[in-house]
Design a protein around this motif. Structure first.
Motif, mmCIF file in Angstrom:
data_model
loop_
_atom_site.group_PDB
_atom_site.id
_atom_site.type_symbol
_atom_site.label_atom_id
_atom_site.label_comp_id
_atom_site.label_asym_id
_atom_site.label_seq_id
_atom_site.Cartn_x
_atom_site.Cartn_y
_atom_site.Cartn_z
ATOM 1 N N ARG A 5 0.830 -1.252 -0.056
ATOM 2 C CA ARG A 5 -0.077 0.057 -0.130
ATOM 3 C C ARG A 5 0.948 1.115 0.127
ATOM 4 O O ARG A 5 2.148 1.296 0.575
ATOM 5 C CB ARG A 5 -0.749 -0.083 1.241
ATOM 6 C CG ARG A 5 -2.108 -0.792 1.238
ATOM 7 C CD ARG A 5 -2.836 -1.156 2.398
ATOM 8 N NE ARG A 5 -1.935 -1.812 3.483
ATOM 9 C CZ ARG A 5 -2.461 -1.969 4.871
ATOM 10 N NH1 ARG A 5 -3.438 -1.666 5.193
ATOM 11 N NH2 ARG A 5 -1.745 -2.605 5.716
ATOM 12 N N ILE A 6 0.282 2.183 -0.631
ATOM 13 C CA ILE A 6 0.966 3.846 -0.637
ATOM 14 C C ILE A 6 0.059 4.553 -0.160
ATOM 15 O O ILE A 6 -1.166 4.647 -0.705
ATOM 16 C CB ILE A 6 1.633 4.036 -1.805
ATOM 17 C CG1 ILE A 6 2.649 3.091 -2.200
ATOM 18 C CG2 ILE A 6 2.196 5.403 -1.793
ATOM 19 C CD1 ILE A 6 3.513 3.366 -3.664
ATOM 20 N N ASP A 19 4.211 -6.142 6.059
ATOM 21 C CA ASP A 19 2.951 -6.466 6.232
ATOM 22 C C ASP A 19 2.518 -5.359 7.461
ATOM 23 O O ASP A 19 3.226 -5.635 8.456
ATOM 24 C CB ASP A 19 2.225 -7.651 6.612
ATOM 25 C CG ASP A 19 2.335 -8.388 5.375
ATOM 26 O OD1 ASP A 19 2.260 -8.066 4.491
ATOM 27 O OD2 ASP A 19 2.198 -9.702 5.523
ATOM 28 N N ASP A 20 1.927 -4.220 7.175
ATOM 29 C CA ASP A 20 1.544 -3.339 8.286
ATOM 30 C C ASP A 20 2.708 -2.383 8.971
ATOM 31 O O ASP A 20 2.773 -2.028 9.961
ATOM 32 C CB ASP A 20 0.758 -3.802 9.395
ATOM 33 C CG ASP A 20 -0.735 -4.004 9.052
ATOM 34 O OD1 ASP A 20 -1.143 -3.120 8.630
ATOM 35 O OD2 ASP A 20 -1.390 -5.043 9.485
ATOM 36 N N ILE A 21 3.898 -2.504 8.195
ATOM 37 C CA ILE A 21 4.980 -1.338 8.481
ATOM 38 C C ILE A 21 5.140 -0.700 7.423
ATOM 39 O O ILE A 21 5.328 -0.858 6.091
ATOM 40 C CB ILE A 21 6.404 -2.436 8.447
ATOM 41 C CG1 ILE A 21 6.062 -3.556 9.566
ATOM 42 C CG2 ILE A 21 7.385 -1.772 8.819
ATOM 43 C CD1 ILE A 21 7.248 -4.602 9.700
ATOM 44 N N PHE A 22 5.106 0.713 7.813
ATOM 45 C CA PHE A 22 5.292 1.734 6.644
ATOM 46 C C PHE A 22 6.385 2.889 7.080
ATOM 47 O O PHE A 22 6.674 3.148 8.129
ATOM 48 C CB PHE A 22 3.863 2.661 6.917
ATOM 49 C CG PHE A 22 2.634 2.033 6.524
ATOM 50 C CD1 PHE A 22 2.098 2.225 4.746
ATOM 51 C CD2 PHE A 22 1.935 1.061 7.050
ATOM 52 C CE1 PHE A 22 1.017 1.721 4.458
ATOM 53 C CE2 PHE A 22 0.814 0.540 6.563
ATOM 54 C CZ PHE A 22 0.355 0.854 5.440
ATOM 55 N N GLY A 44 0.677 -0.639 18.311
ATOM 56 C CA GLY A 44 1.271 0.365 17.497
ATOM 57 C C GLY A 44 2.551 1.102 17.873
ATOM 58 O O GLY A 44 2.513 1.400 19.141
ATOM 59 N N LEU A 45 3.318 1.631 17.028
ATOM 60 C CA LEU A 45 4.531 2.263 17.464
ATOM 61 C C LEU A 45 4.777 3.248 16.112
ATOM 62 O O LEU A 45 4.767 2.725 14.998
ATOM 63 C CB LEU A 45 5.706 1.086 17.655
ATOM 64 C CG LEU A 45 6.999 1.739 17.926
ATOM 65 C CD1 LEU A 45 7.719 0.976 18.831
ATOM 66 C CD2 LEU A 45 7.819 2.054 16.668
ATOM 67 N N VAL A 66 -5.095 2.861 8.798
ATOM 68 C CA VAL A 66 -4.739 1.446 8.532
ATOM 69 C C VAL A 66 -5.059 0.869 10.000
ATOM 70 O O VAL A 66 -5.123 -0.475 10.012
ATOM 71 C CB VAL A 66 -3.330 1.399 8.075
ATOM 72 C CG1 VAL A 66 -3.054 2.010 6.758
ATOM 73 C CG2 VAL A 66 -2.286 1.754 9.189
ATOM 74 N N SER A 67 -5.189 1.480 11.172
ATOM 75 C CA SER A 67 -5.367 0.877 12.296
ATOM 76 C C SER A 67 -6.774 0.868 12.714
ATOM 77 O O SER A 67 -7.247 0.390 13.919
ATOM 78 C CB SER A 67 -4.621 1.532 13.157
ATOM 79 O OG SER A 67 -5.064 3.002 13.723
ATOM 80 N N GLY A 68 -7.674 1.439 12.022
ATOM 81 C CA GLY A 68 -9.210 1.356 12.361
ATOM 82 C C GLY A 68 -9.394 2.794 13.527
ATOM 83 O O GLY A 68 -10.363 2.285 14.093
#
Length: 343
Positions: A5-6, A19-22, A44-45, A66-68
């Motif tokens: 994802r971008i 996955d889920d690391i941006f 989350g961090l 992305v975390s709702g």
């Protein structure tokens, strides 16, 4: 690296590197256009928070997308510098983790916040600004320091610690002193992802006021022990080990050339002119060599005097002119905006 994802915001691009690391990547426009990151796993961090609240707010928005709607439980600052910490207030509900020296090291910068904020608003062409102020105003163009304040750490560390983010173990590694006296890495061994802060500058000249010898040791540790597949630098493009090796070799070149050409009468500008850094002319602003050389020279002579932003710009201009005369058309630089367009 296969990007997923971008998330494109006005100021920052968020690129999913696992996955889920941006990685949060800034277009490089000056000394304060830094990178950051977040991990949407477990509580989350966030790793670093940019130079102002407006950039940090974009990261909070992206994290919540992305975390709702959650807020990150932790913020880890790679070191004290304002381009990595002055967005912290946006995350003030989080638990802040810093090196034990970050809070002390930051005092000169935060004492200058009012002057810097005024300078940002006046701009580089304001009447009466000094050459040093003009340089800084140009480098800080695009920021707004309204509302910035220092957030004290909740946890100060002097060694390595682990944080569990769901099933992921995130390792915070104390590697100071290197770029600063408060450097921390964030290492995700299962994903082979390293968030390096200013231990790695991809594509631009990095310098240290005191820790350049240990900085080489840290880069060797990354290369030989950690062996990441993806490195998010403090500035510049996402990279792999190839650039970490290039940066290590640059610092080794600086140290070797310094010892080769040093004498007790030489000044830092002349010493820079004698050194050969022809393998690194494609980096942004190779004249930043002056800052490392000057720090090494002062240390060798027992002078405890940090570089001044009223002096550095003039010296950079002198060293740049010498390099252009010495190297000619070899002075071709990487386009910093290419980071922004990469996917």
């Amino acid at each position: 690296m296969k990007n997923r994802r971008i998330i494109q915001k006005e100021r920052v691009k968020f690129i999913e590197i696992a996955d889920d690391i941006f990685a949060a990547v800034s277009p490089y426009k000056g000394i304060s256009w830094a990178n950051a990151a977040f991990i949407n796993r477990g509580p989350g961090l966030v790793f670093d928070t940019f130079f102002d609240l407006f950039h940090a707010e974009e990261m909070m928005e992206a994290f919540q997308e992305v975390s709702g709607g959650k807020k990150p439980a932790y913020v880890v600052n790679s070191h004290y510098n304002c381009d990595h910490t002055w967005g912290n207030k946006v995350f003030e509900d989080s638990c802040f983790i810093m090196h034990e020296y970050a809070n002390t090291e930051r005092i000169p910068e935060t004492n200058s916040l009012g002057a810097w904020s005024k300078l940002v608003k006046l701009g580089k062409d304001a009447q009466g600004v000094t050459p040093g102020q003009q340089f800084l105003a140009n480098e800080l163009n695009g920021f707004d320091l309204t509302g910035v304040e220092w957030i004290n750490p909740d946890i100060e560390i002097s060694g390595d610690i682990d944080i569990r983010l769901g099933d992921t173990v995130a390792k915070i590694l104390n590697v100071a002193p290197a770029h600063s006296d408060s450097d921390l890495l964030l290492w995700l061994p299962e994903d082979k992802v390293l968030f390096a802060g200013d231990i790695v500058f991809n594509g631009c000249g990095a310098y240290s006021e005191a820790g350049i010898h240990n900085w080489v040791n840290v880069l060797n540790r990354i290369i030989n022990e950690l062996k990441p597949e993806v490195v998010v630098p403090g500035h510049g493009a996402i990279c792999g080990l190839e650039f970490v090796i290039e940066q290590r070799d640059y610092l080794l070149t600086v140290l070797e050339q310094f010892e080769t050409h040093y004498d007790d009468e030489i000044d830092s500008v002349e010493l820079c002119n004698k050194m050969d850094i022809s393998d690194y002319l494609h980096w942004i602003r190779p004249e930043r060599l002056y800052a490392s050389v000057d720090a090494l020279l002062k240390a060798k002579r027992g002078i405890n005097e940090p570089a001044s932003w009223e002096v550095l710009p003039e010296k950079f201009v002198q060293v740049r002119a010498d390099m252009e005369k010495k190297y000619g058309d070899k002075m071709t630089e990487w386009d910093p905006m290419s980071v922004w367009s990469e996917e």
